[in-house]
Scaffold this active site. Sequence first.
Site, PDB file in Angstrom:
ATOM      1  CG  ASP A  55     -51.850  26.927 142.824  1.00 49.79           C
ATOM      2  OD1 ASP A  55     -51.910  27.652 141.817  1.00 49.79           O
ATOM      3  OD2 ASP A  55     -51.389  25.772 142.798  1.00 49.79           O
TER       4      ASP A  55
ATOM      5  CB  ILE B 107     -35.629  27.649 156.259  1.00 52.29           C
ATOM      6  CG1 ILE B 107     -35.787  28.589 155.053  1.00 52.29           C
ATOM      7  CG2 ILE B 107     -35.845  26.208 155.876  1.00 52.29           C
ATOM      8  CD1 ILE B 107     -34.662  28.463 154.028  1.00 52.29           C
ATOM      9  CG  ASP B 108     -37.445  32.466 155.438  1.00 47.55           C
ATOM     10  OD1 ASP B 108     -36.402  31.947 155.017  1.00 47.55           O
ATOM     11  OD2 ASP B 108     -38.428  32.710 154.713  1.00 47.55           O
TER      12      ASP B 108
ATOM     13  NE  ARG C 237     -13.388  33.332 142.435  1.00 42.84           N
ATOM     14  CZ  ARG C 237     -12.452  34.143 141.936  1.00 42.84           C
ATOM     15  NH1 ARG C 237     -12.506  35.449 142.161  1.00 42.84           N
ATOM     16  NH2 ARG C 237     -11.462  33.644 141.221  1.00 42.84           N
TER      17      ARG C 237
END
Length: 366
Positions: free
Chosen positions: A78, A144-145, A284
């Site tokens: 928003d 967190i970045d 993986r």
Amino acid sequence: MKKDAGVLAVLTGGGDCPGLNAVIRAVVKTAFQNGYKIYGIANGFHGLITGDMKLMTPHDVSGILPRGGTVLGTTNRDNPFHYASGEDANGEIIYKDMRDVIVNNLKAYKVDCLIVIGGDGSLKIASELSANCGVNVVGVPKTIDNDLPCTERTFGFDTAMAMATEALDRLHTTAESHHRVMVLEVMGRYAGWIALHSGIAGGSDCILIPEIPYDLDSVIKKIEARRKQGKQFSIITVAEGAKPVGGDITISRIVKNSFEQIRLGGVGEKLARAIEEKTGIESRCTVLGYLQRGGSPTAYDRLLATRYGVAAVEACIKGKYNVMVALQADKIITVPIAKAASEPHFVPVDSDIIRAGRHIGINFGD
Ligand code: F6P
């Protein structure tokens, strides 16, 4: 206890982050002790538009220090200056600028200052509210970045880094058992902080970050060299924003109505497939995803978040508005919010951390 110092309001905006509740707790306790009324706004700027706010007391924040998420709720959709407020006859979304609604709601509740706990999107909104709408704001750097300017640390980063490091420890044992290449894709948007720090702490062989575009051949060389030394497995940490030399970032989705619409993701899987194709070694990919954001904050993040929350109210007490609290040289300071909403804070490619990584033989894809 003092009385009638004024009225404050607090919201959490953007993606959630470990330590949000620790900031809210510190804000509410400090405000209360200093005689302020403090409103908690629900779901970021959305609650400010709908007037969804309620008075908080220390009782409301009791026990929330170690809890992940945010008791206030949040959203990264928003944007009040481009707010989806319905659909036209053709089903097209109608966007409206809701700044007047926000200003009126804050006036109705007699709010002297709005404390915005958020990342770059929320802080840009806060900066615009202060510069052009006459709203007093204090920002608290959340993500967190760790990619916000003017501060050496955002709260939440330490927890994400610890989570990624633990994942790398776990990947080591399974990689070694199966003689595989394991790729761990971590978050961080366009900055490589989480990948760099956890990659080194978790003993990765290659760390790929957005600030250093990678050459697949260089990564393959590292894996082959390890094989020659008898190491049949390799661990690669890749930031979601990493890209090959001359290539592009990998986008996972576009989120309309969001301040920043691009969501990154998928580079790890691409890399694992390319490595398997070129080396013949089974490879993986694990995408760590929201595990980096959820759950309890580390002790470091709880402390930093508490210091930030207290400092935000201290700024209000001093009447020092339109600033963001920040960490520099382990001191909490304030910087103008306009500066805090400027260019992101990327990993400097000449950083001593990258140099340290190179000295211990980590490949950065270059
Ligand atoms: O900014 C925090 C962050 O977790 C980024 O690391 C990630 O790219 C993004 O948010 C994911 O956003 P969303 O919650 O919209 O998927």
